[in-house]
Design an enzyme around this catalytic site. Structure first.
Site, PDB file in Angstrom:
ATOM      1  N   ASP A   1      42.819  96.695  61.619  1.00  0.00           N
ATOM      2  CA  ASP A   1      41.733  96.833  60.607  1.00  0.00           C
ATOM      3  C   ASP A   1      40.949  98.024  61.103  1.00  0.00           C
ATOM      4  O   ASP A   1      40.752  98.403  62.383  1.00  0.00           O
ATOM      5  CB  ASP A   1      40.619  95.514  60.863  1.00  0.00           C
ATOM      6  CG  ASP A   1      39.610  95.660  59.777  1.00  0.00           C
ATOM      7  OD1 ASP A   1      38.725  96.740  59.742  1.00  0.00           O
ATOM      8  OD2 ASP A   1      39.371  94.772  59.001  1.00  0.00           O
TER       9      ASP A   1
ATOM     10  N   THR B   1      43.633  97.308  54.798  1.00  0.00           N
ATOM     11  CA  THR B   1      43.847  96.089  53.659  1.00  0.00           C
ATOM     12  C   THR B   1      45.013  96.337  53.032  1.00  0.00           C
ATOM     13  O   THR B   1      45.818  95.473  52.797  1.00  0.00           O
ATOM     14  CB  THR B   1      42.591  96.323  52.521  1.00  0.00           C
ATOM     15  OG1 THR B   1      41.468  96.147  53.348  1.00  0.00           O
ATOM     16  CG2 THR B   1      42.773  95.248  51.469  1.00  0.00           C
TER      17      THR B   1
HETATM   18  N1  ASP Z   1      38.443  96.367  56.662  1.00  0.00           N
HETATM   19  C1  ASP Z   1      39.689  97.058  55.865  1.00  0.00           C
HETATM   20  C2  ASP Z   1      40.088  98.278  56.884  1.00  0.00           C
HETATM   21  O1  ASP Z   1      39.303  99.163  57.187  1.00  0.00           O
HETATM   22  C3  ASP Z   1      39.072  97.520  54.580  1.00  0.00           C
HETATM   23  C4  ASP Z   1      40.052  98.153  53.950  1.00  0.00           C
HETATM   24  O2  ASP Z   1      41.174  98.853  54.324  1.00  0.00           O
HETATM   25  O3  ASP Z   1      39.684  98.336  52.580  1.00  0.00           O
HETATM   26  O4  ASP Z   1      40.759  98.213  57.688  1.00  0.00           O
END
Ligand code: ASP
Length: 334
Positions: A59, A12
């Site tokens: 991700d 993220t």
């Molecule tokens: N789906 C994202 C990831 O783990 C969630 C995050 O980074 O907070 O890459």
């Protein structure tokens, strides 16, 4: 001015909406160049930073054991040239990756700091800049913090004791069975003893990653157990049991575990309870597992138990006899 290396893996912290004109479109990772354009210049003034990235920003739901190995190899190659390292990573599987690197990077003499964020760097009121800045400060500690840690929401956690505990809150990580190593408020305040390296740094990236992780649920049928244990090329089994390590007294289930153990496939028992430790001696439902040679995960997180099993099974210089040893601070003394 500390010389630090930033390894960007995705997550993220570096994401944007898939469609720039549609704020409700899903978040997708940007590449390192795009991320760097969003970093305020001030960071470069405080430290000397170099950046590198995995070939593709991911991700973290897409990160797999070979990616852990690649991260470990990249850091090991750069090891002599920096005082500390920051790994930018998605929060979803951050605890797995950070734990894997704590086993692979043996006898660290400097910090490897994992961080990420719950909101992207480019979003209003994001936690990304605060976490990034804190991670740099912790990485700049150099020899004072010779281990893999997670820095998030002002806390410093030992990586191999830590889990993602909240889906959305900024304070997303915690170590259920041990306090934080320290906090970042006005500077870094280390409150717990750190791991001390016993010898020279060494990269040990091997893993046997084909481990079956089974969370027990009431009423799983004999047919289901038999089907699950037919998986070819199993390297190990991690059972997530009830309470202090208890499981149903179901002969077919027990026979599946026993056959695996006799075939040389290690079986580990971790609890579904986040707090406390496994004790397979209080109830008959636990004792039956100890009696056939199931190993206790003690008070490890199930993430740490899973990765320790993958890693230890692949270390020719050790063996599963080292299972109950505290290798990286992953468990309380047994
Ligand atoms: N789906 C994202 C990831 O783990 C969630 C995050 O980074 O907070 O890459």
């Amino acid at each position: 001015m500390a010389k630090l290396l930033i390894l960007y893996t995705g997550g993220t912290i570096g994401m944007r909406t898939a469609s720039p004109s549609d704020p409700s479109s899903p978040l997708v990772p940007q590449d390192l160049n795009q991320l760097r354009q969003q970093l305020p210049k001030a960071y470069d003034a405080a430290h000397q930073l170099d950046f590198m990235s995995l070939p593709q920003a991911l991700d973290s739901s897409d990160i797999k054991p070979p990616d852990w190995q690649q991260m470990a190899k990249l850091l090991a190659k750069a090891y002599g040239h920096y005082e500390g390292f920051v790994v930018l990573h998605g929060t979803d599987t951050l605890a797995y990756s950070a734990t894997a690197l704590s086993f692979m990077l043996e006898n660290l003499h400097k910090p490897v700091v994992f961080t990420g964020s719950q909101l992207p760097l480019g979003f209003d009121n994001s936690d990304a800049a605060t976490n990034f800045n804190a991670a740099l400060e912790v990485a700049a500690l150099g020899a004072a913090l010779p281990e893999v840690v997670i820095v998030f929401a002002g806390n410093i956690w030992r990586a191999c004791r830590t889990r993602k505990q909240h889906t959305h809150a900024f304070d997303a990580f915690g170590s259920p069975n041990t306090p934080a190593l320290g906090q970042i408020t006005d500077g870094v305040d280390l409150q717990q003893a750190t791991i001390q390296p016993g010898a020279d740094f060494c990269l040990r990236p091997s893993l046997k990653s084909h481990v079956l992780h089974l969370a027990l649920t009431p009423g799983l049928s004999n047919a289901a157990w038999q089907h699950l244990f037919k998986m070819p090329d199993l390297d190990g089994v991690l059972i997530q049991s009830y309470g202090a390590g208890n499981a149903p007294m179901q002969p077919v289930f027990l026979a599946c575990l026993h056959e695996a153990i006799i075939a040389g496939i290690p079986v580990v028992n971790a609890s579904q309870c986040p707090h406390g430790h496994v004790d397979m001696h209080t109830y008959a439902t636990g004792r039956q597992l100890a009696d056939i040679g199931v190993l206790s995960a003690f008070d490890m997180t199930y993430e740490a138990a899973l990765i320790k099993l993958m890693w230890l099974s692949a270390q020719p210089h050790l063996s599963l006899a080292a299972w109950s040893d505290n290798l990286r601070g992953e468990l309380s003394q047994t």
